[in-house]
Structures are given as structure tokens and as C-alpha cells.
Design a protein around this motif. Structure first.
Motif, PDB file in Angstrom:
ATOM      1  N   PRO A  64       0.689  -1.699  -0.317  1.00 49.21           N
ATOM      2  CA  PRO A  64      -0.035   0.323  -0.389  1.00 49.21           C
ATOM      3  C   PRO A  64       0.876   1.365  -0.310  1.00 49.21           C
ATOM      4  CG  PRO A  64       0.151  -0.722   1.973  1.00 49.21           C
ATOM      5  CD  PRO A  64       0.441  -2.100   1.572  1.00 49.21           C
ATOM      6  N   SER A  65       1.575   1.380   0.575  1.00 51.05           N
ATOM      7  CA  SER A  65       2.905   2.421   0.233  1.00 51.05           C
ATOM      8  C   SER A  65       3.349   2.763  -1.041  1.00 51.05           C
ATOM      9  CB  SER A  65       3.600   2.364   1.774  1.00 51.05           C
ATOM     10  OG  SER A  65       4.992   1.364   0.669  1.00 51.05           O
ATOM     11  N   SER A  66       2.916   1.442  -1.639  1.00 54.13           N
ATOM     12  CA  SER A  66       3.633   2.196  -3.305  1.00 54.13           C
ATOM     13  C   SER A  66       2.822   3.139  -4.446  1.00 54.13           C
ATOM     14  CB  SER A  66       3.926   0.620  -4.498  1.00 54.13           C
ATOM     15  OG  SER A  66       3.923   0.940  -5.666  1.00 54.13           O
ATOM     16  N   ALA A  67       3.415   4.209  -3.872  1.00 55.17           N
ATOM     17  CA  ALA A  67       2.293   5.063  -5.232  1.00 55.17           C
ATOM     18  C   ALA A  67       1.806   4.810  -6.572  1.00 55.17           C
ATOM     19  CB  ALA A  67       3.975   6.882  -5.899  1.00 55.17           C
ATOM     20  N   ASP A  68       3.415   3.396  -7.357  1.00 54.83           N
ATOM     21  CA  ASP A  68       2.496   3.281  -8.539  1.00 54.83           C
ATOM     22  C   ASP A  68       1.203   2.608  -8.029  1.00 54.83           C
ATOM     23  OD1 ASP A  68       5.117   4.678  -9.288  1.00 54.83           O
ATOM     24  OD2 ASP A  68       6.020   2.859  -9.862  1.00 54.83           O
TER      25      ASP A  68
END
Length: 129
Positions: free
Chosen positions: A65-69
Motif C-alpha cells: 500500500p505504500s507504493s505510489a505506483d
């Protein structure tokens, strides 16, 4: 793309990502019972309704969930899904808390030289110039 669909996706995804990040760290309780309950309902609704690429994007977000993509992909796929299923837009909007819990923040930055602000609590005002 429908502005209402994009707007709903732009609110729902960061809210959901924040909850999932805290849940992975074991800190979801910090978000408060009401905020966590609302997010669990939102997550359940998305799991139940989404199909195809939108479902894949949700799965990816749940894994990281921390992935901006991953967040950007779900925002895009959710907006497309809502464009294709306009009857579900009101359902999604009803699941997004009107006043997110004070522990939840959402930030979206797009493009080069982007600026962002974060506020915690309510009745905040932010101006970015």
C-alpha cells in the motif's frame, strides 16, 4: 474520464492505502474504531465489486500500500471501473467517510515539481502557491 468517478477514486484510494499501511504495521487501531470500520467496509465493497484490471490493482495495493505506483494504478482503474459502472458511484461515495478520522491523511502529488501538504485534524485550511 468522468470527473465524479475520478474524484471518488482520488479520495478513496489514499484513504484505503493509509489504512492498509497502518494495518501492515499493526497500528490500524490508531486510526480509531469508526475510521477502521468505515475502511473495512470500503475494502470489502471494493473486493466484492471490482473485476479485471481494477481487481488486480486492488490486489497490488493490498500487497504494497505504500507504493505510489500501486496507488496511482488503483486510482486510474477504479475511475475507469466507475465510468463503466456509473450506478456504483453513489454506493462508493456513501462508503467514503465524509469526515475521515483525525489519524488519517491523504496526499496526492502529480507531475514534476509537485507540492504537497498534510493536515491532521479537522477544520484545516491549506494554501499551496
Amino acid at each position: 474520464m468522468n470527473e465524479l468517478a475520478l474524484g471518488a477514486a482520488s479520495i478513496a484510494v489514499p484513504y484505503l492505502a493509509t489504512y492498509l499501511q497502518e494495518a501492515l504495521k499493526g497500528g490500524a487501531k490508531k486510526l480509531g474504531e469508526e475510521g477502521a470500520g468505515a475502511t473495512i467496509k470500503l475494502l470489502g465493497w471494493l473486493r466484492d465489486k471490482l473485476t479485471g484490471r481494477a481487481k488486480e490493482a486492488l490486489d497490488d495495493l493490498e500487497k504494497d500500500p505504500s507504493s505510489a505506483d500501486n496507488q496511482a494504478d488503483l486510482r486510474k482503474q477504479l475511475a475507469k471501473f466507475l465510468d463503466e459502472n456509473p450506478g456504483l458511484l453513489a454506493d462508493l461515495q456513501a462508503l467514503i467517510p465524509a469526515k475521515p478520522d483525525a489519524g488519517v491523511s491523504a496526499t496526492q502529488t502529480v507531475g514534476d515539481n509537485s507540492k504537497a501538504a498534510q493536515a491532521v485534524g479537522d477544520q484545516n485550511s491549506i494554501s499551496i502557491t
